[in-house]
Design a protein around this motif. Sequence first.
Motif, mmCIF file in Angstrom:
data_model
loop_
_atom_site.group_PDB
_atom_site.id
_atom_site.type_symbol
_atom_site.label_atom_id
_atom_site.label_comp_id
_atom_site.label_asym_id
_atom_site.label_seq_id
_atom_site.Cartn_x
_atom_site.Cartn_y
_atom_site.Cartn_z
ATOM 1 N N ARG A 167 -48.288 -20.984 4.521
ATOM 2 C CA ARG A 167 -48.239 -20.421 3.250
ATOM 3 C C ARG A 167 -46.755 -20.342 2.794
ATOM 4 N NH1 ARG A 167 -51.504 -16.767 1.314
ATOM 5 N NH2 ARG A 167 -50.132 -15.632 0.840
ATOM 6 N N GLN A 168 -45.963 -20.221 3.505
ATOM 7 C CA GLN A 168 -44.505 -20.212 3.081
ATOM 8 C C GLN A 168 -43.980 -21.647 2.394
ATOM 9 O OE1 GLN A 168 -42.231 -19.012 6.548
ATOM 10 N NE2 GLN A 168 -42.537 -16.847 5.900
ATOM 11 N N ASP A 169 -44.450 -22.572 2.988
ATOM 12 C CA ASP A 169 -44.350 -23.946 2.499
ATOM 13 C C ASP A 169 -44.853 -23.961 1.175
ATOM 14 O OD1 ASP A 169 -42.904 -24.717 4.608
ATOM 15 O OD2 ASP A 169 -44.277 -25.774 5.634
ATOM 16 N N ILE A 170 -46.069 -23.846 1.024
ATOM 17 C CA ILE A 170 -46.971 -23.718 -0.262
ATOM 18 C C ILE A 170 -46.267 -22.975 -1.610
ATOM 19 C CG2 ILE A 170 -49.172 -23.274 -1.221
ATOM 20 C CD1 ILE A 170 -50.474 -23.903 1.251
ATOM 21 N N VAL A 171 -45.877 -21.855 -1.311
ATOM 22 C CA VAL A 171 -45.189 -20.969 -2.099
ATOM 23 C C VAL A 171 -43.834 -21.411 -2.492
ATOM 24 C CG1 VAL A 171 -44.190 -18.780 -2.442
ATOM 25 C CG2 VAL A 171 -46.308 -18.814 -1.310
ATOM 26 N N ALA A 172 -43.231 -22.092 -1.576
ATOM 27 C CA ALA A 172 -41.821 -22.737 -1.941
ATOM 28 C C ALA A 172 -42.008 -23.975 -2.594
ATOM 29 C CB ALA A 172 -41.144 -23.203 -0.416
ATOM 30 N N GLU A 173 -43.018 -24.618 -2.216
ATOM 31 C CA GLU A 173 -43.397 -25.972 -3.157
ATOM 32 C C GLU A 173 -43.914 -25.644 -4.696
ATOM 33 O OE1 GLU A 173 -46.839 -29.340 -3.332
ATOM 34 O OE2 GLU A 173 -45.898 -28.914 -1.439
ATOM 35 N N ILE A 174 -44.661 -24.494 -4.729
ATOM 36 C CA ILE A 174 -44.804 -24.075 -5.987
ATOM 37 C C ILE A 174 -43.737 -23.474 -7.110
ATOM 38 C CG2 ILE A 174 -46.359 -22.364 -7.320
ATOM 39 C CD1 ILE A 174 -48.443 -22.593 -5.318
ATOM 40 N N THR A 175 -43.001 -22.874 -6.431
ATOM 41 C CA THR A 175 -41.603 -22.105 -7.008
ATOM 42 C C THR A 175 -40.419 -23.297 -7.360
ATOM 43 O OG1 THR A 175 -41.896 -20.271 -5.462
ATOM 44 C CG2 THR A 175 -39.643 -20.433 -6.489
ATOM 45 N N GLU A 176 -40.577 -24.274 -6.358
ATOM 46 C CA GLU A 176 -39.805 -25.336 -7.051
ATOM 47 C C GLU A 176 -40.211 -26.191 -8.060
ATOM 48 O OE1 GLU A 176 -39.034 -27.759 -3.416
ATOM 49 O OE2 GLU A 176 -38.106 -26.186 -2.258
ATOM 50 N N LYS A 177 -41.517 -26.275 -8.134
ATOM 51 C CA LYS A 177 -42.073 -27.250 -9.310
ATOM 52 C C LYS A 177 -42.241 -26.419 -10.693
ATOM 53 C CE LYS A 177 -44.736 -30.399 -6.493
ATOM 54 N NZ LYS A 177 -46.004 -31.110 -6.072
ATOM 55 N N ALA A 178 -42.255 -24.880 -10.749
ATOM 56 C CA ALA A 178 -42.267 -24.092 -11.594
ATOM 57 C C ALA A 178 -41.141 -24.695 -12.790
ATOM 58 C CB ALA A 178 -42.099 -22.756 -11.375
ATOM 59 N N PRO A 179 -41.577 -24.730 -14.096
ATOM 60 C CA PRO A 179 -40.498 -25.165 -15.167
ATOM 61 C C PRO A 179 -39.478 -23.890 -15.149
ATOM 62 C CG PRO A 179 -42.587 -24.561 -15.992
ATOM 63 C CD PRO A 179 -42.918 -24.483 -14.510
ATOM 64 N N ARG A 180 -38.395 -24.160 -15.713
ATOM 65 C CA ARG A 180 -37.201 -23.328 -15.970
ATOM 66 C C ARG A 180 -37.447 -22.763 -17.294
ATOM 67 N NH1 ARG A 180 -31.867 -25.956 -12.901
ATOM 68 N NH2 ARG A 180 -32.751 -25.890 -10.982
ATOM 69 N N LYS A 181 -37.143 -21.520 -17.243
ATOM 70 C CA LYS A 181 -37.077 -20.831 -18.586
ATOM 71 C C LYS A 181 -35.807 -21.396 -19.360
ATOM 72 C CE LYS A 181 -39.757 -16.877 -17.298
ATOM 73 N NZ LYS A 181 -40.108 -15.403 -17.523
ATOM 74 N N LYS A 182 -35.922 -21.456 -20.698
ATOM 75 C CA LYS A 182 -34.645 -21.919 -21.365
ATOM 76 C C LYS A 182 -33.855 -20.520 -21.947
ATOM 77 C CE LYS A 182 -36.445 -26.460 -22.337
ATOM 78 N NZ LYS A 182 -36.532 -27.339 -23.229
#
Length: 84
Positions: A69-84
Amino acid sequence: MFSEFEVTPPKTRVVELENGNKLNMTRTDPYGFIVFSLERGQLPHHLKDASFTDWHHAEAAAKKYVLERQDIVAEITEKAPRKK
């Protein structure tokens, strides 16, 4: 009179997940198999169909589930687009 008594392990152990949900490990009767349940939501198939005869193997499976679960959350967080 009560100086010697048998201590039995608890029938339920709980793992608190990061999202506030709880993973329950419960020893069932009459054979004592340990099964998993979530307080909210559905278990993945590899835990839904699993039953264990001792706490050591059940806790190892719970730890693996938490790490996945932690790996999945980390992967989703890393792929999330950054706010400008």
